[in-house]
Enzyme design. Structure first.
Site, PDB file in Angstrom:
ATOM      1  N   HIS A 107      85.488  71.446  34.573  1.00  0.00           N
ATOM      2  CA  HIS A 107      85.664  70.094  35.118  1.00  0.00           C
ATOM      3  C   HIS A 107      84.305  69.473  35.378  1.00  0.00           C
ATOM      4  O   HIS A 107      83.333  70.172  35.683  1.00  0.00           O
ATOM      5  CB  HIS A 107      86.525  70.096  36.388  1.00  0.00           C
ATOM      6  CG  HIS A 107      85.928  70.845  37.542  1.00  0.00           C
ATOM      7  ND1 HIS A 107      84.979  70.297  38.372  1.00  0.00           N
ATOM      8  CD2 HIS A 107      86.161  72.096  38.006  1.00  0.00           C
ATOM      9  CE1 HIS A 107      84.659  71.179  39.306  1.00  0.00           C
ATOM     10  NE2 HIS A 107      85.354  72.278  39.110  1.00  0.00           N
ATOM     11  N   ASP A 154      83.922  66.767  37.591  1.00  0.00           N
ATOM     12  CA  ASP A 154      83.772  66.106  38.893  1.00  0.00           C
ATOM     13  C   ASP A 154      83.247  67.067  39.948  1.00  0.00           C
ATOM     14  O   ASP A 154      83.308  68.289  39.799  1.00  0.00           O
ATOM     15  CB  ASP A 154      85.076  65.428  39.336  1.00  0.00           C
ATOM     16  CG  ASP A 154      86.257  66.372  39.354  1.00  0.00           C
ATOM     17  OD1 ASP A 154      86.215  67.392  38.643  1.00  0.00           O
ATOM     18  OD2 ASP A 154      87.212  66.092  40.097  1.00  0.00           O
ATOM     19  N   ASP A 184      79.311  74.392  41.073  1.00  0.00           N
ATOM     20  CA  ASP A 184      80.726  74.008  40.907  1.00  0.00           C
ATOM     21  C   ASP A 184      80.809  72.632  40.278  1.00  0.00           C
ATOM     22  O   ASP A 184      80.942  71.644  40.958  1.00  0.00           O
ATOM     23  CB  ASP A 184      81.420  74.058  42.275  1.00  0.00           C
ATOM     24  CG  ASP A 184      82.916  73.846  42.177  1.00  0.00           C
ATOM     25  OD1 ASP A 184      83.454  73.819  41.063  1.00  0.00           O
ATOM     26  OD2 ASP A 184      83.541  73.692  43.231  1.00  0.00           O
ATOM     27  N   GLU A 210      87.327  68.186  32.139  1.00  0.00           N
ATOM     28  CA  GLU A 210      88.177  67.180  32.774  1.00  0.00           C
ATOM     29  C   GLU A 210      87.848  67.057  34.249  1.00  0.00           C
ATOM     30  O   GLU A 210      86.864  67.613  34.734  1.00  0.00           O
ATOM     31  CB  GLU A 210      89.651  67.535  32.547  1.00  0.00           C
ATOM     32  CG  GLU A 210      89.912  68.973  32.137  1.00  0.00           C
ATOM     33  CD  GLU A 210      90.626  69.780  33.175  1.00  0.00           C
ATOM     34  OE1 GLU A 210      90.896  69.248  34.267  1.00  0.00           O
ATOM     35  OE2 GLU A 210      90.926  70.953  32.894  1.00  0.00           O
ATOM     36  N   GLU A 211      88.719  66.269  34.919  1.00  0.00           N
ATOM     37  CA  GLU A 211      88.567  66.108  36.362  1.00  0.00           C
ATOM     38  C   GLU A 211      89.662  66.926  37.028  1.00  0.00           C
ATOM     39  O   GLU A 211      90.752  67.046  36.493  1.00  0.00           O
ATOM     40  CB  GLU A 211      88.648  64.622  36.752  1.00  0.00           C
ATOM     41  CG  GLU A 211      90.041  63.991  36.699  1.00  0.00           C
ATOM     42  CD  GLU A 211      90.445  63.510  35.302  1.00  0.00           C
ATOM     43  OE1 GLU A 211      89.995  64.102  34.313  1.00  0.00           O
ATOM     44  OE2 GLU A 211      91.248  62.570  35.212  1.00  0.00           O
ATOM     45  N   GLU A 215      84.735  78.156  36.043  1.00  0.00           N
ATOM     46  CA  GLU A 215      84.503  77.978  37.482  1.00  0.00           C
ATOM     47  C   GLU A 215      83.499  79.028  37.962  1.00  0.00           C
ATOM     48  O   GLU A 215      83.366  80.090  37.366  1.00  0.00           O
ATOM     49  CB  GLU A 215      85.827  78.180  38.240  1.00  0.00           C
ATOM     50  CG  GLU A 215      86.885  77.131  37.974  1.00  0.00           C
ATOM     51  CD  GLU A 215      86.719  75.900  38.864  1.00  0.00           C
ATOM     52  OE1 GLU A 215      85.731  75.853  39.635  1.00  0.00           O
ATOM     53  OE2 GLU A 215      87.553  74.983  38.768  1.00  0.00           O
ATOM     54  N   HIS A 246      80.618  73.545  47.327  1.00  0.00           N
ATOM     55  CA  HIS A 246      81.022  72.582  48.368  1.00  0.00           C
ATOM     56  C   HIS A 246      80.095  72.591  49.577  1.00  0.00           C
ATOM     57  O   HIS A 246      80.416  71.975  50.576  1.00  0.00           O
ATOM     58  CB  HIS A 246      82.467  72.822  48.839  1.00  0.00           C
ATOM     59  CG  HIS A 246      83.496  72.714  47.750  1.00  0.00           C
ATOM     60  ND1 HIS A 246      84.830  72.613  48.032  1.00  0.00           N
ATOM     61  CD2 HIS A 246      83.391  72.708  46.404  1.00  0.00           C
ATOM     62  CE1 HIS A 246      85.514  72.549  46.879  1.00  0.00           C
ATOM     63  NE2 HIS A 246      84.637  72.597  45.885  1.00  0.00           N
TER      64      HIS A 246
END
Lengths: 344, 344
Positions: free
Chosen positions: A63, A65, A89, A116-117, A145, A319
């Site tokens: 991903h 985003d 990430d 993708e998102e 990931e 995060h």
């Protein structure tokens, strides 16, 4: 541009969830310039595929985003680390995807690259699986990931349920006229305190379940014996159980109270016994670990495609403002995937 | 106009808390017309006193304000009952006050009639005790709050405290990395579930304590092991304990956690052993009961004046739309108080 430099470029093109458009445009353009790929765009998802007629097709998924920027842009290098929002990430993983897509004109396996998102309400993988399921066909998927360049197999499922304890209101000055629902909720907490997690082995990996109260609320007023106390629990279950079985298990733990299932997401078995997965594990090396958190591998699993997580990032620091990636891991991942993809 | 008719008139002049002005004006006017009384007005509190130089002065206290009207006006009679907002709480009591004030030109005890508003933020008694303490001097006070025409002695105190249970956050997929504060709050609930209320006898009346959770809250997110759970408890304590002793007791029950005292209101001993109170009990008859809820007797107690509740209303139906008063109780209260006040 090597993998680390490409990661830095991707990181310095911010793509916070909901604002992935410009970066997706750039990626689409780069992929469309490659004659050995056919490219498909759906919203902010880009799928690029080799079509060599190989007997096996594998998917590399990722991903673009990121979580909101937290003062950690632009990226910066310190020693072997590249710091910045989205490094781990998972723009390092996207960089590996793009390097492989550009460099492998004729791999031994057909490859589908999927960028993708992931934000829940516009999950690109989910949308693609509805709009263009043929684009997601494949024998095995690798989600890039963050996994510290180790294979993380399958994923645990997750279920949230609300257990409602009823009582009877009364004035606290005459509390014996009522029944205190908060006190009675102590029996629900007793179950949670006495819970012993299952640690089943599934396809050779040992999972570790968890059952936790994640919320509790009760109380009417400072002088009222409360007639309701709600305990919300989160059950993380190993992939040998379906979501339905997990719900049944939670209900069985709390037979005395109404249990309302709030949401369930099935887990995914690691499927490492399957040929493509076994060859992948052999090419990559190391000892596969079970994935305890829920990830998109479960979506592939629901499509009937075994999947694992394997990426250069570090999930523990995803995060966080201090997010970084170890640059040598980017090259390592790329090299090992290249070896595997060139096999047959 | 007899006591029941006067009650109906008072009820049909609405005086919801904050809007007591017009009714207070009417009461003030009626009292000022009586030559044997000296009248004092302070906001919406009216104090009328005989000044006969008697050796003893007693206080009859009441409030004119009511809870919001709930479709239960105008008043209506059904059998022996008068229905309507404020009938029990406590315009029947005010009617008795006014009938005695008008009829007893020369009682054997000097009498102070006190009519005020009670809503917490503008409590008339509290204001009077600051502005004009001399008006509240007395040897004994009768609060004409609803007590079904039985003496209710003293009142229990009330204390609220928050017990904070700490844990450590973690992702629920790896819950063993943290400590679940909600689970640990089970030990707080264990104390509450195992609690045995004290039932001490104080000045001849047996009280009944209570310790209740009145609120609980905890939880960060559906996938986070929570690091905090707060339990709010309400301790209703007999008047042999001071507020400080009650706080000490609550702290002693929960030694493992920080306990924050949110508010405390001292109770009041019934003081029925004192001469004026004993004569009152003899004149009124019946068996005095302990008052378990907190009432304004505690404010008199804090001023050094023993006080009891004695009024014609019914406390159990106060604040309900179906509120009523038994009209014969109005006459009974008036007659017994008249006998007592005429004694010496």
């Amino acid at each position: 541009m090597d993998g680390a430099a490409l990661t830095a470029w991707l990181v310095d093109t911010p793509s916070v969830s909901g604002d992935e458009g410009p970066l997706t445009d750039a990626i689409e353009g780069a992929l469309r310039a490659l004659p050995h790929l056919t490219v498909h765009r759906d919203g902010n998802a880009v799928v690029a595929r080799t079509t060599l007629g190989r007997p096996e097709r594998v998917i590399l998924a990722g991903h673009v985003d990121t979580v909101p920027v937290a003062g950690n842009l632009p990226s910066r290098v310190e020693g072997t680390r590249l710091y910045g929002c989205g490094t781990s990430d998972m723009k390092a993983g996207v960089a590996v995807q793009l390097r492989l897509a550009a460099g492998l004109a004729s791999p031994g396996r057909d490859v589908t690259y999927d960028c993708e998102e992931v934000a829940a309400d516009r999950n690109g993988l989910l949308r693609l699986s509805h709009n263009s399921p043929e684009l997601l066909a494949g024998d095995f998927a690798v989600l890039m990931e963050p996994s510290s360049a180790e294979i993380e197999g399958g994923c645990q499922g997750t279920l949230r349920a609300e257990i409602m304890v009823a009582g009877q209101r009364a004035h606290t000055a005459r509390s014996w006229m009522g029944r205190n629902a908060i006190h009675d909720a102590g029996a629900v907490l007793d179950v949670l305190r006495g819970y012993t997690p299952r640690e089943p082995e599934v396809d050779g990996l040992r999972y570790h379940e968890g059952l936790n109260a994640v919320g509790i609320r009760g109380g009417v007023a400072g002088n009222v014996v409360p007639d309701e106390c709600a305990v919300t629990v989160n059950y993380r279950f190993a992939p040998d159980l379906s979501g339905e079985q997990a719900a049944e298990y939670v209900r069985s733990l709390f037979p005395a109270w109404p249990v309302r299932i709030l949401d369930v997401a099935d887990g995914a078995r690691p499927g490492l016994g399957q040929p493509a997965a076994a060859e992948f594990a052999a090419a990559v090396g190391g000892t596969p670990r079970p994935k305890l958190g829920w990830t998109d591998v479960a979506r592939f699993s629901a499509l009937g495609i075994p999947a694992v997580n394997y990426g250069p990032g570090i999930s523990e620091i995803a995060h966080t403002p201090g997010e970084y990636v170890e640059m040598p891991k980017i090259a390592e991942c790329e090299a090992r995937l290249r070896t595997w993809l060139n096999g047959s």
